[in-house]
Enzyme design. Structure first.
Site, PDB file in Angstrom:
ATOM      1  CG  ASP A 196      -2.289   0.609   0.910  1.00 16.55           C
ATOM      2  OD1 ASP A 196      -2.361   1.840   0.939  1.00 16.55           O
ATOM      3  OD2 ASP A 196      -3.255  -0.123   0.630  1.00 16.55           O
TER       4      ASP A 196
ATOM      5  CG  HIS B  62      -5.336   3.709   1.200  1.00 21.47           C
ATOM      6  ND1 HIS B  62      -4.986   2.406   0.918  1.00 21.47           N
ATOM      7  CD2 HIS B  62      -6.605   3.849   0.760  1.00 21.47           C
ATOM      8  CE1 HIS B  62      -5.988   1.786   0.327  1.00 21.47           C
ATOM      9  NE2 HIS B  62      -6.997   2.642   0.227  1.00 21.47           N
TER      10      HIS B  62
ATOM     11  CB  SER C  79      -9.363   0.429   0.123  1.00 24.88           C
ATOM     12  OG  SER C  79      -8.708   0.640  -1.093  1.00 24.88           O
TER      13      SER C  79
END
Length: 777
Positions: free
Chosen positions: A137, A199, A548
């Site tokens: 990520d 994220h 996600s």
């Protein structure tokens, strides 16, 4: 650009003299066969002799290949070299961006009717283990308490990875919990494993974060935040930046992670909808294939481009593909109209408007600018420059959505610049995501609720007024789960293209499962200045929605299962998750989409993940039976993609010496057979091009419980479709652990395009459910 091996040149050729062209980055993929090692070295040597620093990544640990700056002519030449499977441009992929685990536990209680007496508590799974989840990520924020190593023992001896050191990230930032951190700077403006985006930290803590009490986003979603399997270790691979995730970095991370010794790989990223599934040019599919061969389960998000059919991505059969679902927590921002009507809106805002509806509500022509370039439709949709500043100032603006042009936040920014003091945004999509609008009073509503507000604004005799209240958390919200608007859907419809036909003929039930992906609270970098409120400290937790967020829920569950069953293969873990999934909501009714229709396997695969609780053990998940998808199944799948046996032996490191492709005609061993894909030993069943005549599909199940047991079959079939299972009882006794059965589909009448049902095996304790779709397409 792949050529069959019998057409490849047999000797090394010098690179051609190229015309002046700008160099792009290409990925050269050479499979995993040891026999390709010499070809790999020769290609690299020849390239380095001709060009200065052309190679960005060299893949040599788990599979062979490289990424390099090449002209198109050079790329085409390399594609013809011995040992090369494919050459393709480096693609740019995108990110698919607490109470969720409580909700899953509650749902499992409802599903199994053990809620009042269940002994299992999810916190019992928190003991430190040697299971390693690799997260690819945007990096990680190591200071988060979610990644503290308190209570963890030594780093597992199997770990071969590293903690890369940079100016803002030292080896001391890794510990016995966060055991590794890598970054890939060849393509991207980042030079550290540290997450400045948020994220990566969010998804890592969702999968494996420690339990953190009193977690919230400025008081919203207050509770205990925790990952799916807090006892697992984390290895972070930073492959993404602000612009996205380059395929060359993704393959480099796969190459490292497989060698490092991870058990689970979690990727909350992928291509956009409409991207043709193409194994030979898809870095995630390629990397996941080699990871799976080495016993690593790969979990990927299915994408946020729903609700259109055929929008799901990451659908190779060796990937566990995840859709999003909601939980029973709703962030509610009420809109009070001048006639005292209260409309329940969504989204997150910390606004401070009066509770009385005293603010002008502008809609359509009443907010339109005097410019001839824009009409009332533009004003209704709040297109930039279509609104009049003098009218908007001090008012609440009512805006309609317009897909694919301007987002809610873009329209918000435009209205704020004109002096609006609030906004109501009408959008099925935006109302499903619970986005944060911080201090600005904004609420999103779906079209059903939006029509009520529009009607009031158009028909009110006096000046229409309204107010927007700050967001509050509502728990035990019903119905839940629902499949949100944004979650990508299947199937990949059959077309003239053999690749899409292949995916459809065997695996239309994509995504595989759903998991919580709406308004998920998880850890966040503590130096963030984007999502923090003015005058407040940066939040330690933030709320995001998307597949996600769903993906790491499944990664955490996979890690839990692996910890209890260390010898299980990736397909066994995948089967356990799929066959125990739930199809009912917290009202004990069928799960629906957010528009109210009953969810089908195209929406959420086998259903929402659940934690199976039995009355006499503390195991997390006991599936009873599993469907073992073996290497040979994946190799036959490659046959159906059009690969010949020689190329498959080059791609895979474990091809049996006697392997041949199943043939439609015995005389042609390289012509793929559609029925062979339907017969892949997968936990779901798909039959396409069904004309009513008899079609037979075979499956084999393995009993993973101790002792003798007997299962009987239960069939759910739509009207007009006859489904027979032979045998209808499976008796496991002694050493007999595997049994096969056949499903026979027939019809004597016209059927709709897609017909859904399920085959469920029951033994009084376990229910092992496999959905099916029979399609005329």
């Amino acid at each position: 650009m792949r050529l069959e091996p019998d057409r490849l040149r047999t000797q090394q050729m010098p690179f051609p003299q190229c015309k002046a062209q700008s160099n792009g980055v290409y990925i050269v993929y050479m499979g995993a066969a040891a026999t390709s090692k010499n070809n790999h070295n020769l290609l690299l040597t020849s390239l380095l002799e001709r060009k200065r620093n052309p190679v960005l990544h060299n893949y040599q640990n788990s599979f062979l290949g490289f990424a390099a700056h090449l002209t198109e002519e050079e790329a085409n030449d390399i594609a013809r070299r011995p040992g090369v499977v494919s050459v393709f441009r480096d693609p740019l992929l995108k990110l698919h961006t607490t109470r969720s685990w409580d909700f899953l536990q509650y749902q499992t209680g409802l599903e199994t009717n053990f809620r009042s007496s269940a002994k299992y508590n999810i916190s019992s799974s928190n003991a430190a283990s040697d299971i390693i989840i690799g997260v690819m990520d945007t990096g990680i924020w190591p200071e988060s308490k979610s990644f503290s190593d308190e209570g963890f023992g030594p780093i597992p001896s199997k770990w071969k990875g590293t903690c890369m050191q940079t100016k803002d990230f030292t080896t001391a930032n890794c510990n016995r919990k966060l055991i590794g951190a890598r970054y890939y700077k060849a393509r991207g403006a980042f030079h550290s494993p540290r997450d400045h985006h948020g994220h990566g930290t969010h998804v890592a803590s969702t999968a494996a974060g420690n339990i953190i009490h009193k977690a919230s986003y400025y008081g919203l979603a207050m509770g205990s935040a925790r990952g799916g399997f807090p006892g697992s270790r984390i290895a972070s691979y930073r492959i993404c930046g602000v612009t996205g995730c380059w395929g060359s970095n993704i393959l480099a991370a796969f190459d490292d992670a497989i060698e490092d010794g991870v058990d689970v790989l979690s990727l909350s990223l992928g291509a956009s909808a409409g991207h043709k599934p193409d194994f030979q040019k898809d870095p995630i599919a390629i990397g996941a294939f080699h990871a799976t061969e080495k016993g690593i389960i790969v979990v990927c998000s299915g994408g946020n481009d729903g609700p259109s059919t055929g929008s799901v991505v990451n659908i190779a059969p060796w990937i566990l593909t995840v859709a999003a679902s909601s939980i029973d927590r709703h962030f509610q921002a009420d809109i009070i109209l001048g006639d005292k009507t209260v409309i329940r809106g969504g989204g997150i805002n910390f606004g401070e408007l009066q509770r009385s509806p005293v603010y002008p509500l502008l809609y359509g022509n009443s907010a339109k600018s005097n410019s001839r370039d824009y009409d009332e439709t533009d004003a209704r949709k709040c297109k930039p420059d279509s609104l009049d500043k003098d009218k908007v100032k001090g008012s609440i603006v009512l805006c309609e959505d317009e897909e694919g042009v301007y987002s809610a936040k873009k329209k918000l920014e435009g209205a704020k610049k004109l002096g609006a003091i609030g906004m109501v945004f009408v959008s099925d999509d935006a109302s499903a995501t619970a986005s944060s609008y911080q201090l600005f009073p904004m609420a999103t509503v779906n079209w059903n609720e939006g029509k009520k507000i529009i009607s009031y604004a158009k028909n009110e005799r006096n000046i229409p007024t309204a107010t927007i209240l700050p967001t509050v958390s509502v728990i035990q919200y019903k119905p839940a789960p629902v499949v949100p608007h944004f979650s990508a859907r299947g199937p990949s419809y059959a077309t003239k293209d053999i690749l899409k036909a292949t995916f459809h003929n065997g695996l239309t039930l994509q995504p595989d499962v759903a998991a919580p992906g709406v308004a998920i609270l998880a850890s966040w970098p503590d130096n963030d200045s984007i999502v923090k409120l003015a005058g407040k400290n940066s939040p330690l937790f933030y709320i995001l929605s998307g597949t996600s967020m769903a993906c790491p829920h499944v990664s955490g569950l996979a890690a839990m299962i692996k910890s209890q069953n260390p010898n299980w293969s990736p397909s066994a873990i995948k089967s356990a998750i799929m066959t125990t999934a739930s199809q009912t909501n917290n009202m004990k009714k069928p799960t629906t989409t957010d528009l109210g229709s009953i969810a089908t396997p195209y929406d959420f695969g086998s259903g929402e993940i659940s934690i199976s609780i039995s009355s006499n053990d503390s195991n997390l998940l006991q599936p009873g039976l599993i469907y073992e998808t073996k290497t040979i199944d994946h190799l036959q799948f490659l046959c159906n993609l059009g690969y010949n046996v020689a190329t498959i032996k080059q791609i895979s490191s474990i091809v049996p010496p006697t392997f041949t492709c199943h043939a439609t005609h015995a005389s042609d061993a390289n012509v793929p057979n559609d029925d062979s894909i339907s017969n892949m030993n997968y936990p779901s069943i798909a039959v396409s091009k069904f004309d009513g005549s008899e079609r037979r599909v075979t499956r084999t199940v393995t009993n993973v419980e101790d002792g003798d047991t007997s299962y009987t079959v239960d069939i759910e079939a739509p009207s007009g479709l006859m489904v027979k299972v032979v045998p209808n009882r499976l008796n496991f006794s002694g050493r007999r652990k595997e049994m096969s059965y056949e499903v026979i589909f027939t019809s004597d009448g016209e059927l709709s395009d897609d017909n859904f049902g399920a085959i469920t095996w029951c033994n009084g304790k376990n229910r092992v459910r496999s959905p099916f779709v029979v399609s005329s397409k």
